[in-house]
Design a protein around this motif. Structure first.
Motif, mmCIF file in Angstrom:
data_model
loop_
_atom_site.group_PDB
_atom_site.id
_atom_site.type_symbol
_atom_site.label_atom_id
_atom_site.label_comp_id
_atom_site.label_asym_id
_atom_site.label_seq_id
_atom_site.Cartn_x
_atom_site.Cartn_y
_atom_site.Cartn_z
ATOM 1 N N GLY A 59 0.826 -1.200 0.000
ATOM 2 C CA GLY A 59 0.000 0.000 0.000
ATOM 3 C C GLY A 59 0.857 1.245 0.000
ATOM 4 N N TYR A 60 0.615 2.120 0.968
ATOM 5 C CA TYR A 60 1.363 3.375 1.018
ATOM 6 C C TYR A 60 1.332 3.924 2.444
ATOM 7 C CZ TYR A 60 -3.364 5.383 0.765
ATOM 8 O OH TYR A 60 -4.671 5.690 1.009
ATOM 9 N N SER A 61 2.225 4.879 2.692
ATOM 10 C CA SER A 61 2.301 5.564 3.981
ATOM 11 C C SER A 61 2.528 7.043 3.721
ATOM 12 C CB SER A 61 3.477 5.030 4.817
ATOM 13 O OG SER A 61 3.354 3.661 5.054
ATOM 14 N N PRO A 62 2.117 7.909 4.663
ATOM 15 C CA PRO A 62 2.514 9.312 4.526
ATOM 16 C C PRO A 62 4.025 9.413 4.602
ATOM 17 C CG PRO A 62 1.571 8.895 6.694
ATOM 18 C CD PRO A 62 1.345 7.661 5.889
ATOM 19 N N LEU A 63 4.598 10.324 3.854
ATOM 20 C CA LEU A 63 6.049 10.441 3.828
ATOM 21 C C LEU A 63 6.594 10.797 5.207
ATOM 22 C CD1 LEU A 63 7.956 9.950 1.496
ATOM 23 C CD2 LEU A 63 8.107 12.408 1.136
ATOM 24 N N VAL A 64 5.792 11.495 5.998
ATOM 25 C CA VAL A 64 6.158 11.789 7.385
ATOM 26 C C VAL A 64 5.048 11.243 8.276
ATOM 27 C CG1 VAL A 64 6.567 13.592 9.094
ATOM 28 C CG2 VAL A 64 7.465 13.846 6.773
ATOM 29 N N GLY A 65 5.369 10.258 9.095
ATOM 30 C CA GLY A 65 4.366 9.647 9.964
ATOM 31 C C GLY A 65 4.512 8.144 9.999
ATOM 32 N N ASP A 66 3.790 7.496 10.922
ATOM 33 C CA ASP A 66 3.928 6.053 11.107
ATOM 34 C C ASP A 66 2.730 5.261 10.608
ATOM 35 O OD1 ASP A 66 2.004 6.753 12.935
ATOM 36 O OD2 ASP A 66 3.161 6.210 14.712
ATOM 37 N N ALA A 67 1.736 5.944 10.050
ATOM 38 C CA ALA A 67 0.537 5.241 9.588
ATOM 39 C C ALA A 67 0.817 4.464 8.310
ATOM 40 C CB ALA A 67 -0.589 6.238 9.353
ATOM 41 N N THR A 68 0.098 3.375 8.114
ATOM 42 C CA THR A 68 0.158 2.606 6.872
ATOM 43 C C THR A 68 -1.262 2.369 6.382
ATOM 44 O OG1 THR A 68 0.171 0.501 8.086
ATOM 45 C CG2 THR A 68 2.309 1.460 7.508
ATOM 46 N N VAL A 69 -1.433 2.346 5.068
ATOM 47 C CA VAL A 69 -2.746 2.127 4.465
ATOM 48 C C VAL A 69 -2.599 1.057 3.395
ATOM 49 C CG1 VAL A 69 -4.722 3.175 3.304
ATOM 50 C CG2 VAL A 69 -3.289 4.572 4.826
ATOM 51 N N LEU A 70 -3.438 0.036 3.458
ATOM 52 C CA LEU A 70 -3.427 -0.988 2.416
ATOM 53 C C LEU A 70 -4.064 -0.423 1.155
ATOM 54 C CD1 LEU A 70 -4.493 -4.166 4.446
ATOM 55 C CD2 LEU A 70 -2.184 -3.476 3.734
ATOM 56 N N GLU A 71 -3.485 -0.744 0.008
ATOM 57 C CA GLU A 71 -4.010 -0.253 -1.263
ATOM 58 C C GLU A 71 -5.457 -0.694 -1.417
ATOM 59 O OE1 GLU A 71 -3.415 2.381 -3.798
ATOM 60 O OE2 GLU A 71 -1.485 1.510 -3.233
ATOM 61 N N GLY A 72 -6.322 0.258 -1.780
ATOM 62 C CA GLY A 72 -7.735 -0.045 -1.985
ATOM 63 C C GLY A 72 -8.585 0.089 -0.742
ATOM 64 N N MET A 73 -7.952 0.318 0.412
ATOM 65 C CA MET A 73 -8.691 0.452 1.666
ATOM 66 C C MET A 73 -8.847 1.931 2.028
ATOM 67 S SD MET A 73 -9.402 -2.643 2.566
ATOM 68 C CE MET A 73 -9.867 -2.479 4.289
ATOM 69 N N GLU A 74 -9.944 2.253 2.704
ATOM 70 C CA GLU A 74 -10.152 3.619 3.167
ATOM 71 C C GLU A 74 -9.231 3.909 4.342
ATOM 72 O OE1 GLU A 74 -13.781 6.352 5.016
ATOM 73 O OE2 GLU A 74 -14.225 4.493 3.916
ATOM 74 N N PRO A 75 -8.523 5.056 4.354
ATOM 75 C CA PRO A 75 -7.618 5.365 5.464
ATOM 76 C C PRO A 75 -8.377 5.506 6.785
ATOM 77 C CG PRO A 75 -7.217 6.820 3.589
ATOM 78 C CD PRO A 75 -8.488 6.088 3.308
ATOM 79 N N SER A 76 -7.780 5.030 7.870
ATOM 80 C CA SER A 76 -8.354 5.235 9.192
ATOM 81 C C SER A 76 -8.288 6.719 9.544
ATOM 82 C CB SER A 76 -7.575 4.428 10.237
ATOM 83 O OG SER A 76 -6.248 4.941 10.349
ATOM 84 N N ALA A 77 -8.969 7.119 10.617
ATOM 85 C CA ALA A 77 -8.943 8.518 11.036
ATOM 86 C C ALA A 77 -7.516 8.950 11.365
ATOM 87 C CB ALA A 77 -9.859 8.708 12.243
#
Length: 939
Positions: free
Chosen positions: A838-856
């Motif tokens: 998936g992807y992550s913000p360039l600054v931060g520790d969050a991760t998002v799976l491709e195709g999934m809605e980002p958590s808050a």
């Protein structure tokens, strides 16, 4: 007519509507829910009545009364009538047929057939003719007014308010064509519309008001603009399904009470009474301890505010460190309390400065409000959701005693309510801190500009760092000042270094609506006093010289070769015993270049600050820097033994830091003085500074050659122009005494009688000619989307002419919103790093799976991971189009469901921090920020 008469009679009014009127739909919801047109009209009328009694400030009522030439009670009736008839144009076949061939047809249209209404096209309407209901409302109201013998120009003016309730007026030719097409027709729908108009006229007792309007002057754009803004406000609240359910369950009084409780709209600011003693005022509203005395300029500002007659412009000129912000807020308190202002708008030059002022202003707002009173507050810029102090205020409750949980005894409370946190409604809050763009856009032709006018018309406006606005932005500022003066708004302008010519233009713009021969009247401001408090009001123009503080420092000024090696060797020599060096560059690229050089010489001790860092990182870096170099940080503690800060112009305004040494690129003298204000800024023990830098020094670079004629770095020339740079260099002294020399130097550099070295004469003539051309072009460009002067704006349509004539598809209006700053149209991106899944913000520790809605949590980090692409990447239209297309392709589709990410575009970086978009390769790292590594040459 009693205050609550509309609400008292609302249920009877609704019950008295004909079966045909009650069959019409106004708003469609989910499943079978919909709102009938009579219910929406009476909802809007009741909301308007509530707003007038509980939200509209004393000053705004007075302004509306003056502009309309009506008693306040008559203005109230007119407002309620127009709110109650704004959607009468929905009583047309064109609107009712909007649901034809849709899933809603079987719910919304049978009631019409049941009462014998036919949806056959009447004269003037048809399947190939778009008849917007705002235009229909205007034409139906116009005809109704004609039947009541209201004079033509007056009925056109009044009907333009309902025409514009979707944010702008209809095209004049389109209105004329439809007026002719439906003239003289017989339609049962027109009869229903007349029923609505007749009955609402009786409910609001409007006939006397119409007689007064017919007798007085024709209402012009200023009166119409404010009235339209109030009608839109009532319509938006009445259209909120959660506030006003589509299935009415209660009598109108309970329905309104529940709606108002849901919207949670605090009333206008109720300030503390102003004490007789100025010292007592400052201690109360800023919680100063006993013994703390206001500085001379702070006392002078309050005294001047107390002497103003009616609306006034105040210009505060004082050195940095004199407490101008506190002085401006104190003056706003005095002026606001006297006129019954809605609140205060504090405008700063950048988001960063606005963020820094927000908490200070919130604390002042609490202390300046009466105990138990609740006021609303808003942070007005696009990144406000990322500011913790504002975000926490959005969710703070109000205690049982009417105070917020974090207020002290004897204070009011400030809250950020949900309805007032919208992009267009935020400015309606009582207290607003934001970027100056929010004020400049008052003079910008844009949809829903009338809401901005309503939001500003009742406030005291404070604009900080007013010297920072270039020729282009100043055109919008002058025009905004004209409109603010027309509305009776008091304005406070603050600056440490304001050229006399600029001051007179600002004063003349405001004075143009108050006094005759404003251009000559402001000549009294051409005085050499400093600090200075200048005032413009209906009694004239005056300036008060204020006692100047003693010289706080003398800075020696040296010139430096522009090579990087010279920069490094100078810092090595000057900081051999430690100390804090500040290097200010005019461009991001130049700052990055200097940083890379210095980082090699001072490993771990150099730091870079500019606008091309990701938003969250930039904020964190600036907060850390303020903590290390602020007034309470000392050597041996938080203040480092040695540190080098390389920065762009962000250090001129946004950073309250104290350096021992300044190396700066050449810039106009007023900005040089601002930069010098970051050196030996705070009074501190001698042990905080190395012995070599006990006396401050300034080194000037960015001059490629000095003999026979100076040639400047290309970036400096592009930003400031050679005229101001030559003038500054010609006047630059060997020693700068602060604050003594500031006013004289600014006056000399900006003087039309400046003497320059003889050998520079030819270059000076060329520079002056180029400067005039740039100014003429800037003024011409500014006219494209700028409002006309209120003196010449007769019709409401005069404020929206460009929206009708502009045919650009991306948006004439969107591009117009960028017009208040003379800058290339640039793109802000959310920087993300592609990962295995998936992807992550360039600054931060969050991760998002491709195709999934980002958590808050992830959405918040992504929204904070924004950075703006360099202007040169998108300056050419072909580049802009290609980059936009590619960025949209890189953006996860799931973002459209996120309130924080909707409308954003993503730029995907690889694990090495590089990305390619269009013909450019860019990189990002935590040290240097965003850099353009390579570009394919333009075809």
């Amino acid at each position: 007519m009693s205050v609550a008469s509309i609400l008292n009679s609302a249920d009877q009014w609704r019950a008295s509507r004909s079966a045909q009127a009650n069959a019409l739909w106004a708003k469609s919801g989910n499943e079978d829910a919909y709102l009938r047109l009579p219910q929406h009209l009476i909802d809007a009328a009741c909301v308007a009545e509530w707003l007038w009694e509980h939200w509209v400030s004393r000053s705004l009522k007075a302004t509306l009364s003056q502009l309309w030439g009506l008693e306040e009670e008559y203005v109230r009736r007119l407002y309620c009538f127009l709110a109650g008839t704004h959607d009468v144009g929905k009583a047309t076949v064109s609107f009712q047929r909007l649901v034809k061939d849709s899933p809603r047809e079987n719910v919304l249209l049978p009631p019409l057939y049941d009462v014998g209404l036919s949806l056959d096209w009447p004269q003037g309407e048809g399947p190939d003719r778009k008849f917007p209901h705002g235009m229909a409302s205007a034409l139906l109201l116009r005809q109704w007014l004609a039947d009541r013998d209201v004079e033509k120009m007056r009925r056109v003016a009044v009907s333009s308010v309902v025409d514009a309730h979707h944010g702008f007026t209809s095209d004049a030719q389109g209105l004329a064509n439809f007026a002719e097409a439906i003239s003289g027709r017989q339609s049962c729908f027109d009869e229903i519309a007349t029923e609505f108009l007749d009955s609402m006229a009786e409910l609001t007792d409007i006939d006397e008001v119409l007689e007064e309007i017919d007798f007085g002057d024709v209402p012009v754009a200023d009166a119409l603009q404010l009235m339209t803004g109030l009608v839109i406000m009532a319509d938006w609240i009445a259209s909120n399904e959660k506030a006003f359910p589509y299935t009415p369950l209660h009598a109108q009084r309970q329905r309104l009470e529940e709606a108002i409780a849901y919207i949670n709209l605090p009333g206008p600011w109720i300030p503390l009474d102003v004490p007789d003693d100025t010292v007592d005022l400052y201690r109360r509203i800023f919680a100063w301890s006993d013994g703390f005395q206001p500085r001379p300029v702070q006392a002078a500002v309050v005294e001047a505010a107390q002497k103003t007659q009616g609306p006034a412009l105040m210009i505060i000129e004082a050195p940095t460190g004199e407490g101008k912000t506190e002085a401006g807020l104190a003056a706003a308190h005095v002026m606001g309390q006297r006129c019954g202002a809605q609140g205060v708008f504090l405008a700063a030059p950048t988001m960063s400065t606005a963020n820094g002022l927000f908490e200070r202003t919130a604390n002042w707002a609490r202390r300046s409000s009466r105990q138990g009173e609740v006021a609303s507050m808003f942070l007005a810029h696009s990144k406000n959701r990322l500011v913790t102090t504002f975000e926490s205020m959005r969710f703070s409750g109000i205690g049982e005693d009417g105070q917020g949980s974090d207020t002290g005894q004897g204070e009011g409370a400030v809250v950020a309510t949900q309805w007032l946190c919208g992009a267009k409604t935020g400015v309606l809050s009582d207290f607003v801190v934001g970027t100056v763009d929010q004020v400049l856009m008052m003079a910008l032709q844009a949809r829903f500009s009338m809401l901005r006018h309503v939001g500003l018309a009742g406030k005291i406006i404070i604009i900080d760092e007013v010297h920072a606005y270039d020729t282009y932005m100043s055109q919008y500022l002058y025009r905004a000042l004209e409109w603010l003066s027309r509305y009776g708004v008091s304005v406070i302008l603050m600056s440490a270094t304001l050229p006399p010519s600029q001051k007179k233009k600002l004063a003349a713009a405001y004075a143009s609506q108050l006094i005759e021969d404003a251009e000559n009247a402001v000549e009294v401001l051409d005085t050499e006093g400093y600090p200075l408090v200048s005032v413009v009001d209906a009694t004239g123009v005056r300036a008060t010289d204020v006692e100047q503080r003693p010289t706080d420092t003398e800075m020696t000024i040296h010139h430096l070769d522009d090579s990087l090696s010279e920069l490094a060797s100078t810092l090595t020599e000057q900081l051999d015993d430690g100390g804090v060096g500040l290097v200010i560059c005019n461009t991001v690229a130049r700052a990055q270049e200097a940083y890379r050089e210095l980082a090699g010489h001072f490993p771990g001790e150099a730091e870079l600050h500019h606008a091309a860092f990701i938003a969250a990182s930039r904020s964190d870096k600036e907060d850390s820097l303020r903590e290390q170099l602020g007034p309470s940080a000392h050597r041996g503690g938080l203040r480092p033994w040695r540190k080098i800060i390389v920065a762009t112009q962000v250090a001129e305004q946004s950073l309250d830091i104290d350096a021992d040494l300044l190396i700066t690129d050449i810039a106009p003298i007023d900005l040089m003085i601002q930069r010098a204000g970051r050196v030996h800024r705070h009074h501190r023990p001698a042990t905080d500074r190395p012995s070599k830098l006990q006396s401050p020094k300034i080194y000037v670079r960015g001059i490629e050659t000095r003999i026979p004629v100076p040639r400047f770095d290309g970036g400096a020339t592009a930003i400031y122009g050679d005229k101001l740079l030559l003038a500054t260099l010609a006047c630059l002294p060997d020693v700068f005494r602060r604050p003594d020399d500031a006013e004289g130097l600014v006056r000399e550099v900006y003087s039309s009688q400046l003497t320059i070295p003889e050998e520079w004469a030819d270059a000076w003539d060329v520079a002056c000619a180029d400067d005039k051309k740039k100014r003429d072009r800037a003024e011409a460009r500014a006219k494209t989307y700028r409002f006309p002067s209120p003196t010449y704006a007769a019709n409401l349509s005069d404020l929206f002419s460009q929206l009708h004539s502009n045919t650009e598809t991306v948006g004439g209006e969107e591009r117009g919103n960028a017009q208040v700053r003379d800058a290339d149209f640039t793109i802000e991106v959310v920087a993300i790093e592609t990962t295995e899944y998936g992807y992550s913000p360039l600054v931060g520790d969050a991760t998002v799976l491709e195709g999934m809605e980002p958590s808050a949590h992830a959405a918040r980090q992504l929204a904070a991971s924004t950075v703006r692409l360099p202007a040169r990447m998108t300056r050419r239209e072909v580049d802009f189009d290609q980059i936009i297309d590619e960025l949209e392709g890189q953006t996860p589709g799931e973002w459209h469901t996120s309130s924080l990410l909707r409308g954003s575009v993503a730029l995907r970086f690889d694990a090495q921090g590089t990305a390619t978009v269009g013909r450019f390769e860019v990189s990002y790292d935590s040290e240097c920020g965003l850099c353009v590594l390579d570009e394919v040459p333009s075809p």
